[in-house]
Every structure is written in C-alpha cells, then in structure tokens.
Write a protein that holds these residues in place. Structure first.
Motif, mmCIF file in Angstrom:
data_model
loop_
_atom_site.group_PDB
_atom_site.id
_atom_site.type_symbol
_atom_site.label_atom_id
_atom_site.label_comp_id
_atom_site.label_asym_id
_atom_site.label_seq_id
_atom_site.Cartn_x
_atom_site.Cartn_y
_atom_site.Cartn_z
ATOM 1 N N GLY A 47 0.814 -1.207 0.000
ATOM 2 C CA GLY A 47 0.000 0.000 0.000
ATOM 3 C C GLY A 47 0.849 1.258 0.000
ATOM 4 O O GLY A 47 0.571 2.215 -0.731
ATOM 5 N N GLY A 48 1.901 1.262 0.801
ATOM 6 C CA GLY A 48 2.802 2.410 0.843
ATOM 7 C C GLY A 48 3.527 2.628 -0.471
ATOM 8 O O GLY A 48 3.691 3.769 -0.925
ATOM 9 N N LEU A 49 3.950 1.540 -1.101
ATOM 10 C CA LEU A 49 4.637 1.659 -2.388
ATOM 11 C C LEU A 49 3.694 2.161 -3.476
ATOM 12 O O LEU A 49 4.086 2.961 -4.330
ATOM 13 C CB LEU A 49 5.249 0.315 -2.788
ATOM 14 N N LEU A 50 2.448 1.707 -3.445
ATOM 15 C CA LEU A 50 1.471 2.174 -4.433
ATOM 16 C C LEU A 50 1.184 3.668 -4.237
ATOM 17 O O LEU A 50 1.063 4.414 -5.213
ATOM 18 C CB LEU A 50 0.187 1.356 -4.349
ATOM 19 N N GLN A 51 1.098 4.108 -3.002
ATOM 20 C CA GLN A 51 0.887 5.534 -2.732
ATOM 21 C C GLN A 51 2.065 6.361 -3.261
ATOM 22 O O GLN A 51 1.862 7.409 -3.889
ATOM 23 C CB GLN A 51 0.729 5.769 -1.233
ATOM 24 N N LEU A 52 3.271 5.880 -3.016
ATOM 25 C CA LEU A 52 4.462 6.570 -3.502
ATOM 26 C C LEU A 52 4.494 6.569 -5.032
ATOM 27 O O LEU A 52 4.841 7.582 -5.655
ATOM 28 C CB LEU A 52 5.718 5.924 -2.929
ATOM 29 N N THR A 53 4.098 5.467 -5.644
ATOM 30 C CA THR A 53 4.044 5.385 -7.102
ATOM 31 C C THR A 53 3.084 6.428 -7.656
ATOM 32 O O THR A 53 3.397 7.106 -8.641
ATOM 33 C CB THR A 53 3.616 3.971 -7.552
#
Length: 70
Positions: A47-53
């Motif tokens: 979830g954090g990586l998708l938000q950063l993406t």
C-alpha cells in the motif's frame, strides 16, 4: 518519508494481484492507482509503495525510476 530502496522496489516489484498482476508498480496506469486512492490502499508495504508510485506519477517523475528498472 521513504527509503532509497522503495524507489528500487517501485521499479522492480511486480503487482501481486488484480488486473495488472505481474506488471512493475511504476508501469501501473495512473487511473488504477487513483482507484486505490478512492477505495483504499492495500495493507502493509504494498500500500505504501502504491501511494508513492501515485505521487511519482502525479508529479511527472517517472524518469527518476526508469534507470532503476532491471
């Protein structure tokens, strides 16, 4: 805040499920990431990586990630 390794993960980690399963996170369509933003992000690191993406895409910074692809 994010770690340098997070940028590498965005470039190399494949989406583990869904319509775009197997596609690197940086290659996910912005509309798909916006859908998660409305419906709720996956739990944990993904979830954090998708938000950063999404932030990277909104700000037009994909070129920063391209050299990290392997």
């Amino acid at each position: 805040m994010f770690e340098k390794q997070d940028l590498v993960s965005i470039a190399t980690m494949a989406m583990p499920f869904g319509k775009y399963q197997g596609r690197p996170l940086i290659d996910l369509p912005e509309d798909y990431l916006l859908w998660f933003a409305k419906k709720g992000w996956p739990e944990g690191k993904l979830g954090g990586l998708l938000q950063l993406t999404l932030e990277i895409k909104i700000n037009g910074l994909e070129s920063v990630i391209e050299p990290l692809k392997k």
